[in-house]
Design an enzyme around this catalytic site. Structure first.
Site, short mmCIF file in Angstrom:
data_model
loop_
_atom_site.label_atom_id
_atom_site.label_comp_id
_atom_site.label_asym_id
_atom_site.label_seq_id
_atom_site.Cartn_x
_atom_site.Cartn_y
_atom_site.Cartn_z
N HIS A 176 0.67 -1.07 0.26
CA HIS A 176 0.17 0.07 0.08
C HIS A 176 0.59 1.09 0.11
CE1 HIS A 176 -4.66 -1.77 1.41
NE2 HIS A 176 -3.19 -2.44 0.63
N GLU A 177 0.19 2.66 -0.63
CA GLU A 177 1.27 3.39 -0.53
C GLU A 177 2.76 3.59 -1.33
OE1 GLU A 177 0.56 2.26 2.88
OE2 GLU A 177 -1.27 3.26 2.58
N GLU B 163 -10.46 2.58 1.91
CA GLU B 163 -11.10 2.87 3.66
C GLU B 163 -10.99 4.25 2.83
OE1 GLU B 163 -6.46 3.32 3.77
OE2 GLU B 163 -6.04 4.74 2.19
C1 NOJ Z 1 -3.15 2.54 5.38
C2 NOJ Z 1 -3.38 1.39 4.48
O1 NOJ Z 1 -4.27 1.30 2.61
C3 NOJ Z 1 -4.78 0.49 5.17
O2 NOJ Z 1 -4.89 -0.32 4.56
C4 NOJ Z 1 -3.08 0.52 6.64
O3 NOJ Z 1 -4.38 0.11 7.36
C5 NOJ Z 1 -2.94 1.48 7.08
N1 NOJ Z 1 -2.16 2.43 6.28
C6 NOJ Z 1 -2.10 1.51 8.43
O4 NOJ Z 1 -1.56 0.55 7.53
CA CA Z 2 -3.87 3.77 1.40
#
Ligand code: NOJ
Ligand code: CA
Length: 713
Positions: free
Chosen positions: A483-484, A508
């Site tokens: 992610h990111e 999210e």
């Molecule tokens: C951002 C992520 O996209 C999410 O899925 C995750 O729960 C949080 N960061 C914490 O790591």
């Molecule tokens: Ca994210």
């Protein structure tokens, strides 16, 4: 094949080594022309069925402390070749992929400096890929990129689905506007994120999806981003010319190259049929074949997770609320009082494991299991996590044993909080820990500004880290879902253990204020061009205040739309993101999530219009069963689909999960109906989808005796 090579030879003879060369796609619908300007600047143009797609556009790079690679070129040599073969992905939308293109390679020499630059153009039926090749040579060994100046001169003021160009965030909603309106809409398009930096109010991200007024669908992206900085596009609004804008490093440089080297491919897909953009494998085909010897351990994963309850604020990642800050190894958690909201506790995790086992999920993700979450981002802190030390209430051994006894795998979570060097320092021990406790996949994350400070998420330095994490994971037979991290560019072909990425605005955000209801009708045309997304669908409770009274966010989607995404958002990694208790309220709808496949032999893109609707049918791997998904934009719409993709003469049971007549993403999202029919390859369906709605269908092969009581569709 033979025909094409004779054709190529003829073309070569005709064009000789003059400065203008043309190249046709295998089906001859696309044509690319290369030429040098009077001052020796390389240019190209592209047409589709005779219509201009890219008007004459310049190519080249500006270098730091060295003469630019922009002009004074001559053609030294050129060659045309054809390529046509089939390959099998380890997992994917189809079991076979055809890689078919004509290639023009132009070897340039810069008169005054005697430096060589090669331009490679590959023309597929679906579009053009081109890249720079920097051969090894005395006069060009090491160089620093000041900027790449690849132009994409658009032939009209197209409608675009764009995200603000950014060095650190991709988590934006799409803005739909004319190209000429980008600057005036830019400020409203920018919404907050833990790390972000825009560079121009006409800067946009790829993959950029556009539609021309005469019905051409045009997509700009890149393929095979390796050891290079990510490309954004900056628009000259007056002339409608996009130009590449690379991500800089901490001191403003945009890339460090040692020859021999190649740039990523710059891609332009074009069609007058939007479904062809979705069906295209051009991006994958521009990547290198699989580099992993043994892929037997790479398996699609359907998972649930101790996650949504933290995202909505019902529970916490942190163990305690008492600590003003944490120093790993020094902070003594046993002296603190738990906050009563810590979800990653042994008992609760076991409930998830039991639920997964009962409903056929492969794995359970648990976030907030390790020490450090009390102050995990926003402090420019390097040593945030060590990825191996559980909180006192998370018994890793007991959880491992319980999961094993139930036949469920655990999914690891590594939040790096952008502290990339810290992650690399701990990576071996972290992956060994995963092997020991049987976690075959990791969800990693890069929230917040990158450390080393000043580096960006999509600069060459971080790009190299993301790939390092994937290749190193492969050494430990670990699958990665980052992610990111940088948006994908087809690297899953080369490293099929990269089974997912977020790298866009995922579910999210439905708990952080909501996303536009047509968001998921755009993503397959943009973000998914480069690879699958861990979008985390499957939310059944749209009113987030029901989970956390302090959170008034609303999920802008109907329940049927949530089901459809398991088909429309292709991914070998699919989460059922909601809480088990919400699934138990709608067991009949939950059945679709349990049934839907993760890996496919065939995919048929039945109808599509970016921003409005997408309908896809996919055939589950190794079976005769099909699954159909439709996601709909803001307007009520009726899909008319034919089931001619089914095998002739076979019988099937179709279970249709659709919006009820009065469903609406905002006012009535949970109104759905489920109907069962007998269908065959001659069946047709007319099905209405609500605003922000959709439908999902499972089509399971059946015997005559099983269908005799069912109505014919
Ligand atoms: C951002 C992520 O996209 C999410 O899925 C995750 O729960 C949080 N960061 C914490 O790591
Ligand atoms: Ca994210």
């Amino acid at each position: 094949m033979i025909k094409t090579s004779i054709f190529s030879l003829l073309l070569l003879l005709v064009s000789g080594f003059t400065t203008a060369q043309s190249l046709s796609s295998p089906n001859a619908e696309l044509e690319m022309n290369f030429s040098l300007t009077d001052s020796g600047e390389p240019t190209y143009e592209l047409t589709y069925k005779g219509k201009p797609v890219i008007k004459q556009s310049k190519l080249g790079l500006a270098l730091k402390d060295s003469e630019d690679l922009l002009k004074n070129f001559e053609v030294e040599n050129s060659s045309e070749t054809s390529f046509d073969n089939n390959w099998k992905p380890v997992w994917g939308e189809t079991k076979d992929i055809r890689n078919h293109y004509n290639q023009l390679q132009v070897e340039l020499i810069q008169k005054d400096t005697d430096r060589k630059l090669i331009l490679n153009f590959r023309l597929f039926d679906e579009g053009l890929g081109f890249r720079y090749e920097f051969p090894e040579q005395q006069n060009l060994t090491y160089f620093v990129i000041e900027e790449e100046h690849s132009q994409f001169a658009m032939a009209g003021d197209h409608t675009a689905f764009w995200l603000p160009g950014d060095y650190d965030s991709q988590e934006y909603d799409y803005t739909e506007s004319k190209l000429s309106e980008i600057s005036s809409k830019f400020d409203t398009a920018v919404t907050g994120n833990a790390s972000q930096e825009q560079f121009s109010n006409t800067g946009v991200q790829t993959s950029l999806m556009m539609k021309s007024s005469d019905g051409l669908y045009i997509n700009l992206h890149e393929a095979a981003l390796v050891d290079y900085s990510l490309m954004n596009l900056n628009l000259d609004e007056e002339n409608l010319v996009f130009e590449s804008w690379l991500t800089p490093d901490a001191v403003g440089n945009k890339g460090y190259i040692q020859t021999p080297a190649v740039s990523p491919w710059r891609t332009i897909m074009v069609s007058d049929d939007a479904t062809e953009i979705l069906a295209s494998n051009m991006n994958l085909n521009l990547n290198e074949p699989n580099k992993l010897q043994d892929t037997s351990w790479i398996k699609p994963v359907k998972y649930i997770g101790v996650w949504w309850e933290m995202i909505t604020g019902k529970s916490s990642w942190a163990y305690t609320d008492e600590l003003p800050s944490v120093q790993l190894g020094k902070t003594d958690y046993s002296k603190t009082t738990p906050n009563g909201k810590h979800a990653a506790n042994t008992e609760h995790v076991k409930e998830y494991i039991d639920f997964a086992a009962e409903h056929g999920f492969d794995a359970v993700l648990v976030e907030g299991w390790n020490e450090g979450w009390e102050d995990w981002f926003g402090k420019s802190k390097d040593y945030v996590f060590d990825f191996v030390t559980p909180y006192p209430d998370f018994d890793v051994e007991a959880i491992h044993k319980h999961a094993q006894s139930k036949g469920v795998k655990m999914m690891m979570h590594h939040e790096t909080s952008g502290a990339i060097r810290n992650y690399e320092r701990h990576m071996d021990t972290a992956y060994q820990f995963m092997n020991k406790y049987d976690y075959p996949a990791v969800k990693s994350g890069y929230v917040g500004d990158i450390i080393p400070r000043g580096e960006h998420h999509y600069g060459q330095w971080a790009i190299n880290h993301f790939l390092y994490a994937v290749t190193k994971a492969a050494d430990y037979k670990i699958m990665v879902n980052a992610h990111e991290a940088v948006r994908p560019t087809g690297l899953r072909r080369t490293y099929p253990n990269l089974i997912g990425n977020e790298s866009a605005r995922g579910t999210e955000f439905q708990a952080f204020g909501g996303s536009k209801p047509n968001h998921v009708t755009v993503l397959p045309f943009t973000r998914l061009i480069g690879g699958p997304m861990d979008y985390t669908p499957g939310i059944f409770e749209m009113d987030i205040s029901k989970l956390n009274p302090d959170n008034n966010s609303h999920v802008n989607s109907t329940l049927a739309n949530q089901l459809a995404m398991y088909v429309t958002m292709y991914s070998p990694l699919q989460m059922a993101a909601d809480l088990p208790e919400n699934y138990m309220r709608f067991p009949d709808a939950f059945q679709f999530i349990k049934d839907v496949a993760l890996d496919w032999d065939e995919s048929e893109y039945l109808e599509a219009e970016p921003g409005d609707y997408i309908t896809v049918a996919r055939k589950a791997k190794g079976t005769n069963n099909w699954f159909v998904g439709n996601v709909n934009g803001e307007k009520t719409r009726t899909s008319k689909i034919e089931f001619d993709f089914l095998d002739k003469g076979k019988m099937y049971i179709a279970t249709i999960y659709a919006d009820a007549a009065d469903a609406h993403y905002k006012t009535n999202p949970q109104a759905y109906e489920i109907k069962k029919y007998r269908v065959n390859s001659k069946s047709r369906l007319s099905q209405q989808s609500a605003p922000g709605g959709g439908f999902a269908i499972s089509i399971i092969e059946a015997e005559k005796s099983e269908v005799k009581d069912l109505k014919k569709l």
